[in-house]
Motif scaffolding. Structure first.
Motif, PDB file in Angstrom:
ATOM      1  N   ARG A  12     -66.621 -66.798 -44.134  1.00  0.00           N
ATOM      2  CA  ARG A  12     -65.226 -66.571 -44.515  1.00  0.00           C
ATOM      3  C   ARG A  12     -65.172 -65.959 -45.909  1.00  0.00           C
ATOM      4  O   ARG A  12     -65.860 -66.412 -46.828  1.00  0.00           O
ATOM      5  CB  ARG A  12     -64.475 -67.889 -44.491  1.00  0.00           C
ATOM      6  CG  ARG A  12     -63.010 -67.801 -44.854  1.00  0.00           C
ATOM      7  CD  ARG A  12     -62.330 -69.142 -44.723  1.00  0.00           C
ATOM      8  NE  ARG A  12     -62.402 -69.670 -43.378  1.00  0.00           N
ATOM      9  CZ  ARG A  12     -61.555 -69.360 -42.396  1.00  0.00           C
ATOM     10  NH1 ARG A  12     -60.597 -68.509 -42.618  1.00  0.00           N
ATOM     11  NH2 ARG A  12     -61.688 -69.911 -41.207  1.00  0.00           N
ATOM     12  N   SER A  68     -67.408 -57.447 -37.735  1.00  0.00           N
ATOM     13  CA  SER A  68     -66.429 -56.886 -38.664  1.00  0.00           C
ATOM     14  C   SER A  68     -65.140 -57.678 -38.630  1.00  0.00           C
ATOM     15  O   SER A  68     -64.763 -58.226 -37.598  1.00  0.00           O
ATOM     16  CB  SER A  68     -66.120 -55.426 -38.316  1.00  0.00           C
ATOM     17  OG  SER A  68     -67.248 -54.621 -38.538  1.00  0.00           O
ATOM     18  N   ALA A  69     -64.474 -57.703 -39.778  1.00  0.00           N
ATOM     19  CA  ALA A  69     -63.144 -58.302 -39.899  1.00  0.00           C
ATOM     20  C   ALA A  69     -62.307 -57.356 -40.742  1.00  0.00           C
ATOM     21  O   ALA A  69     -62.798 -56.779 -41.717  1.00  0.00           O
ATOM     22  CB  ALA A  69     -63.230 -59.676 -40.529  1.00  0.00           C
ATOM     23  N   ASP A  70     -61.059 -57.176 -40.369  1.00  0.00           N
ATOM     24  CA  ASP A  70     -60.182 -56.206 -41.003  1.00  0.00           C
ATOM     25  C   ASP A  70     -58.899 -56.886 -41.446  1.00  0.00           C
ATOM     26  O   ASP A  70     -58.316 -57.660 -40.692  1.00  0.00           O
ATOM     27  CB  ASP A  70     -59.867 -55.102 -39.987  1.00  0.00           C
ATOM     28  CG  ASP A  70     -59.420 -53.826 -40.643  1.00  0.00           C
ATOM     29  OD1 ASP A  70     -58.738 -53.895 -41.675  1.00  0.00           O
ATOM     30  OD2 ASP A  70     -59.737 -52.756 -40.112  1.00  0.00           O
ATOM     31  N   CYS A  71     -58.470 -56.603 -42.680  1.00  0.00           N
ATOM     32  CA  CYS A  71     -57.225 -57.172 -43.197  1.00  0.00           C
ATOM     33  C   CYS A  71     -56.698 -56.258 -44.303  1.00  0.00           C
ATOM     34  O   CYS A  71     -57.423 -55.958 -45.254  1.00  0.00           O
ATOM     35  CB  CYS A  71     -57.473 -58.581 -43.720  1.00  0.00           C
ATOM     36  SG  CYS A  71     -55.996 -59.437 -44.262  1.00  0.00           S
ATOM     37  N   TRP A  86     -60.750 -62.778 -43.925  1.00  0.00           N
ATOM     38  CA  TRP A  86     -61.860 -62.127 -43.252  1.00  0.00           C
ATOM     39  C   TRP A  86     -62.772 -63.237 -42.734  1.00  0.00           C
ATOM     40  O   TRP A  86     -63.433 -63.922 -43.515  1.00  0.00           O
ATOM     41  CB  TRP A  86     -62.605 -61.211 -44.217  1.00  0.00           C
ATOM     42  CG  TRP A  86     -61.762 -60.071 -44.704  1.00  0.00           C
ATOM     43  CD1 TRP A  86     -61.604 -58.860 -44.099  1.00  0.00           C
ATOM     44  CD2 TRP A  86     -60.972 -60.026 -45.897  1.00  0.00           C
ATOM     45  NE1 TRP A  86     -60.759 -58.075 -44.839  1.00  0.00           N
ATOM     46  CE2 TRP A  86     -60.355 -58.768 -45.954  1.00  0.00           C
ATOM     47  CE3 TRP A  86     -60.709 -60.945 -46.912  1.00  0.00           C
ATOM     48  CZ2 TRP A  86     -59.508 -58.388 -46.976  1.00  0.00           C
ATOM     49  CZ3 TRP A  86     -59.857 -60.576 -47.949  1.00  0.00           C
ATOM     50  CH2 TRP A  86     -59.272 -59.312 -47.968  1.00  0.00           C
ATOM     51  N   THR A  87     -62.798 -63.409 -41.425  1.00  0.00           N
ATOM     52  CA  THR A  87     -63.561 -64.494 -40.814  1.00  0.00           C
ATOM     53  C   THR A  87     -64.556 -63.917 -39.829  1.00  0.00           C
ATOM     54  O   THR A  87     -64.236 -63.011 -39.059  1.00  0.00           O
ATOM     55  CB  THR A  87     -62.620 -65.479 -40.090  1.00  0.00           C
ATOM     56  OG1 THR A  87     -61.654 -65.955 -41.035  1.00  0.00           O
ATOM     57  CG2 THR A  87     -63.387 -66.655 -39.539  1.00  0.00           C
ATOM     58  N   GLU A 103     -61.906 -53.396 -44.607  1.00  0.00           N
ATOM     59  CA  GLU A 103     -62.768 -53.822 -43.505  1.00  0.00           C
ATOM     60  C   GLU A 103     -64.091 -54.309 -44.086  1.00  0.00           C
ATOM     61  O   GLU A 103     -64.715 -53.620 -44.886  1.00  0.00           O
ATOM     62  CB  GLU A 103     -63.026 -52.668 -42.542  1.00  0.00           C
ATOM     63  CG  GLU A 103     -63.925 -53.034 -41.398  1.00  0.00           C
ATOM     64  CD  GLU A 103     -64.225 -51.858 -40.489  1.00  0.00           C
ATOM     65  OE1 GLU A 103     -64.570 -52.102 -39.328  1.00  0.00           O
ATOM     66  OE2 GLU A 103     -64.135 -50.700 -40.947  1.00  0.00           O
ATOM     67  N   ILE A 104     -64.497 -55.501 -43.687  1.00  0.00           N
ATOM     68  CA  ILE A 104     -65.773 -56.061 -44.134  1.00  0.00           C
ATOM     69  C   ILE A 104     -66.649 -56.224 -42.905  1.00  0.00           C
ATOM     70  O   ILE A 104     -66.224 -56.826 -41.912  1.00  0.00           O
ATOM     71  CB  ILE A 104     -65.575 -57.400 -44.853  1.00  0.00           C
ATOM     72  CG1 ILE A 104     -64.655 -57.208 -46.075  1.00  0.00           C
ATOM     73  CG2 ILE A 104     -66.924 -57.981 -45.279  1.00  0.00           C
ATOM     74  CD1 ILE A 104     -64.288 -58.486 -46.795  1.00  0.00           C
ATOM     75  N   THR A 105     -67.856 -55.671 -42.975  1.00  0.00           N
ATOM     76  CA  THR A 105     -68.796 -55.736 -41.863  1.00  0.00           C
ATOM     77  C   THR A 105     -70.066 -56.436 -42.321  1.00  0.00           C
ATOM     78  O   THR A 105     -70.682 -56.021 -43.308  1.00  0.00           O
ATOM     79  CB  THR A 105     -69.151 -54.322 -41.353  1.00  0.00           C
ATOM     80  OG1 THR A 105     -67.949 -53.665 -40.956  1.00  0.00           O
ATOM     81  CG2 THR A 105     -70.115 -54.382 -40.185  1.00  0.00           C
ATOM     82  N   VAL A 113     -68.311 -53.229 -47.430  1.00  0.00           N
ATOM     83  CA  VAL A 113     -66.874 -53.390 -47.621  1.00  0.00           C
ATOM     84  C   VAL A 113     -66.306 -51.981 -47.695  1.00  0.00           C
ATOM     85  O   VAL A 113     -66.751 -51.170 -48.509  1.00  0.00           O
ATOM     86  CB  VAL A 113     -66.539 -54.158 -48.919  1.00  0.00           C
ATOM     87  CG1 VAL A 113     -65.037 -54.216 -49.137  1.00  0.00           C
ATOM     88  CG2 VAL A 113     -67.130 -55.557 -48.877  1.00  0.00           C
TER      89      VAL A 113
END
Length: 160
Positions: free
Chosen positions: A114, A29-32, A139-140, A36-38, A55
């Protein structure tokens, strides 16, 4: 009587190995900025790779995902994985996303994914919808295939 077929020194090429199918759990997961995108899975089938995930938009009840975010995927040595198509099933604050890529020559290794922009759509009942609003971010995702446990089993299955 037995007839010789060819020279004993003749070399016969072995058949090309079958390209097996396998699914890898990613759970990265990446959060910005409340998005949040998993990435859930990396599935290899034939000549294709499918990456799927969710998402999730938090704290913005009037906003939903407007289109599929563009996922760029590359091995850490810099070789990009070629994107073919993408799909989204939006459900308010949560959307299922799926990206289809051409299978790289060597599936096993370390990857970096990315997403640099997510397009959002305001959905307020009875109002004229505004245009899409891009939401910039970083989101990386970085992951290794196969993960350490079970690596030999997966390597053998992909070689079948």
């Amino acid at each position: 009587m037995h007839q010789p077929v060819g020279s004993l020194e003749q070399v016969v090429e072995p058949p090309q190995p079958r390209r097996g199918s396998w699914a890898f759990a990613l759970n990265r997961s990446a959060d910005c900025d409340d998005i949040e995108i998993t990435l859930l899975s990396f599935v290899v089938v034939g000549e294709f790779v499918r990456v799927s995930g969710f998402v999730r938009i938090r704290n913005r009840p009037n906003v939903r995902l407007a289109s599929v975010p563009e996922l760029s995927l590359a091995s850490v040595d810099g070789s990009p994985v070629v994107p073919l198509s993408a799909h989204v099933l939006p459900h308010g604050a949560l959307a299922w996303v799926s990206w289809l890529f051409k299978r790289p020559p060597d599936v096993l290794g370390e990857y970096e994914g990315r997403i640099s922009r997510v397009e959002l759509d305001h959905h307020i009942g009875g109002r004229i919808p505004r245009g899409y609003q891009p939401q910039g971010g970083a989101w990386t995702f970085r992951f290794q295939l196969p993960p350490a446990p079970g690596a030999s089993t997966m390597t053998a299955a992909l070689a079948d």
